[in-house]
Design an enzyme around this catalytic site. Structure first.
Site, short mmCIF file in Angstrom:
data_model
loop_
_atom_site.label_atom_id
_atom_site.label_comp_id
_atom_site.label_asym_id
_atom_site.label_seq_id
_atom_site.Cartn_x
_atom_site.Cartn_y
_atom_site.Cartn_z
N SER A 127 12.56 9.75 -31.61
CA SER A 127 12.42 8.38 -32.08
C SER A 127 10.95 8.09 -32.29
CB SER A 127 13.00 7.42 -31.06
OG SER A 127 12.14 7.39 -29.93
N LYS A 128 10.68 6.87 -32.71
CA LYS A 128 9.31 6.51 -33.06
C LYS A 128 8.34 6.76 -31.91
CE LYS A 128 10.51 3.15 -36.47
NZ LYS A 128 10.93 1.79 -36.61
N ARG A 129 8.85 6.60 -30.70
CA ARG A 129 7.89 6.74 -29.61
C ARG A 129 7.44 8.19 -29.38
NH1 ARG A 129 10.53 8.30 -25.02
NH2 ARG A 129 12.76 8.26 -25.41
#
Ligand code: GLU
Length: 468
Positions: free
Chosen positions: A239-241
């Site tokens: 994911s984006k993180r």
């Protein structure tokens, strides 16, 4: 029947690395099997779909070399057709109008929870007389077959079965008249003659519903291949993180599309123990049926290593395209294609990324140097070297432009070294500092040739005036 695959992103954000992997696998599998790729933008969620996201998806795919054979087609353009098929099912008694209110549905679920049953629509509007419904607000629901099961042989996951009783009567058309994802996908896949649905395994639970629906509509069933998802180093779904997840961010960081593609393919697919693949090889060898079933861990280190490998052997023309993009992005003057093609081979082996390459050849692009490695100067230059550097500068000035070639430059250097009784390293490092501002560059003669006569002399003179 010729193979047709599709990539069907929803334009609600940039093309992230997981989506890019799906697009890549569709492309490679189609190429390796003489098939065709279709790009369908699933923009039926008008609230969340944006023009910028469409551009970002097209831009990302283009950069990766994954332009589709057909499309982009926009799902929203087929709105009427989706509705017409829902109404056909309604007319054939395979779908029904459901007028249950939100409150009623909530109460139903609550009751099911209390009884310990999995919450789902219980089909209470199935057998109502349509005439009795009047103008009440309604959705159209599909009559999912009761009893029995639905199964398919997934090209990646093997056989998958679902009990029909696990599936409730899914909504085909919402109360605002908009078709739902499952309806739109099934109709579009049919209209686009898709023979292989390749997508992430997060869609597995949609597949039994889509199979029932396409059977009710009288469509042939495509093959399905659900790919394992990508996970970050911490084991969680990517994911984006996990940092750079847009493919175009990889471009900004200096990765080559060929390396990103190679890396993404190797996550889950193998061909012996080969690590390095060109795109041409992949387009010949790839087969989705040979993908592993377990989730793959995204590892930036490995990508970096592969990028370095691709940089070494890449065609300078391909690198010139990327380097030009980075030059423009940094607002540096573009030296022209021919000059880039002359520069690049000297830096391919020395750089792991395009960003690194640009840093290393920056001294060749700018008119003047604005900064010097002061520690390098302190270490490599002393006044004792000034006479030799001045001499070198003068002798290079005497060398005509037409003689500005490696053997002549080398002869001048050697003469100066002999005249001042210096070893090569003693003179080469301060000269390198003068010409590049740093202590690292290609061989010193090559550096002079690449830089050109005028700039070499200018920089030597400027350096000598600075280190007074
Ligand atoms: N639009 C869906 C998504 O972006 C994909 C649908 C599909 O491949 O069937 O997840």
């Amino acid at each position: 029947m010729t193979l047709r695959t599709r990539f069907a992103p929803s334009p609600t954000g940039f093309l992230h690395i997981g989506g890019a992997r799906t697009a890549l696998f569709c492309h490679l599998h189609a190429r390796a099997h003489g098939g065709t790729t279709v790009l369908r933008i699933e923009d039926t969620d008008r609230q969340r779909s944006t023009r910028e996201a469409v551009e970002a998806i097209l831009g990302g795919m283009h950069w990766m070399g994954l332009d589709p054979d057909e499309g982009p087609f926009f799902q929203s353009a087929h709105h009427e057709r989706h509705l017409a098929e829902a109404h056909r099912l309604l007319a054939e008694g395979r779908a029904y109008r459901c007028t249950c209110s939100v409150e009623e549905l909530d109460a139903m679920r609550e009751e099911q929870r209390e009884k310990g049953i999995k919450p789902r629509y219980d089909g209470r509007c199935r057998d109502r007389d349509p005439a009795s419904l009047g103008d009440a607000s309604s959705v159209i629901r599909f009559k999912t077959p009761r009893g029995g099961e639905v199964a398919w042989n997934d090209l990646i996951q093997g056989e998958i079965r679902f009990d029909n009783d696990e599936l409730d009567d899914l909504i085909l058309v919402r109360s605002d008249g908009s078709p739902t994802y499952n309806l739109a996908v099934v109709v579009d896949d049919y209209d686009m003659a898709i023979t292989l649905v390749l997508r992430g395994e997060d869609h597995i639970s949609n597949t039994p519903r889509q199979i029932h629906l396409l059977e009710a509509l009288g469509y042939p069933r495509p093959e399905y291949a659900h790919m394992p998802l990508l996970h970050g180093a911490d084991g969680a779904k990517l994911s984006k993180r996990h940092g750079a997840v847009s493919v175009l961010q990889y471009r900004e960081e200096g990765f080559l599309p060929a390396a990103v593609n190679n890396y993404l393919v190797r996550l889950g697919w193998s061909h012996g123990d080969q690590e390095f693949f060109t795109m041409q090889e992949l387009e010949r060898l790839f087969d989705v049926t040979r993908l592993g079933r377990s989730a793959s861990i995204f590892n930036q280190e490995k990508l970096l290593w592969l990028n370095g490998q691709h940089m070494r052997v890449a065609d300078p023309a391909d690198l010139a395209k990327e380097l030009s993009w980075h030059i423009e992005r940094q607002g540096l003057p573009h030296p022209g294609q021919d000059r880039l093609l002359a520069i690049i081979p000297h830096f391919q082996e020395r750089s792991k990324t395009m960003v690194e390459m640009l840093e290393k050849c920056r001294f060749l692009l700018v008119d003047q140097l604005h900064a010097y490695d002061d520690a390098g100067i302190a270490h490599h230059y002393s006044q004792a070297l000034r006479p030799a550097m001045e001499d070198l500068c003068k002798r290079l000035k005497d060398l005509e432009q037409s003689l500005w070639e490696l053997p002549h430059v080398e002869a001048v250097f050697k003469d100066v070294l002999a005249g001042h009784q210096l070893k090569m390293g003693k003179l080469a490092q301060p000269v390198r500092l003068a010409l590049t501002g740093t202590t690292v560059s290609p061989g010193i003669y090559e550096t002079l040739i690449l830089l050109g006569r005028e700039r070499t002399i200018d920089r030597l003179e400027r350096f000598l005036s600075i280190v007074q």
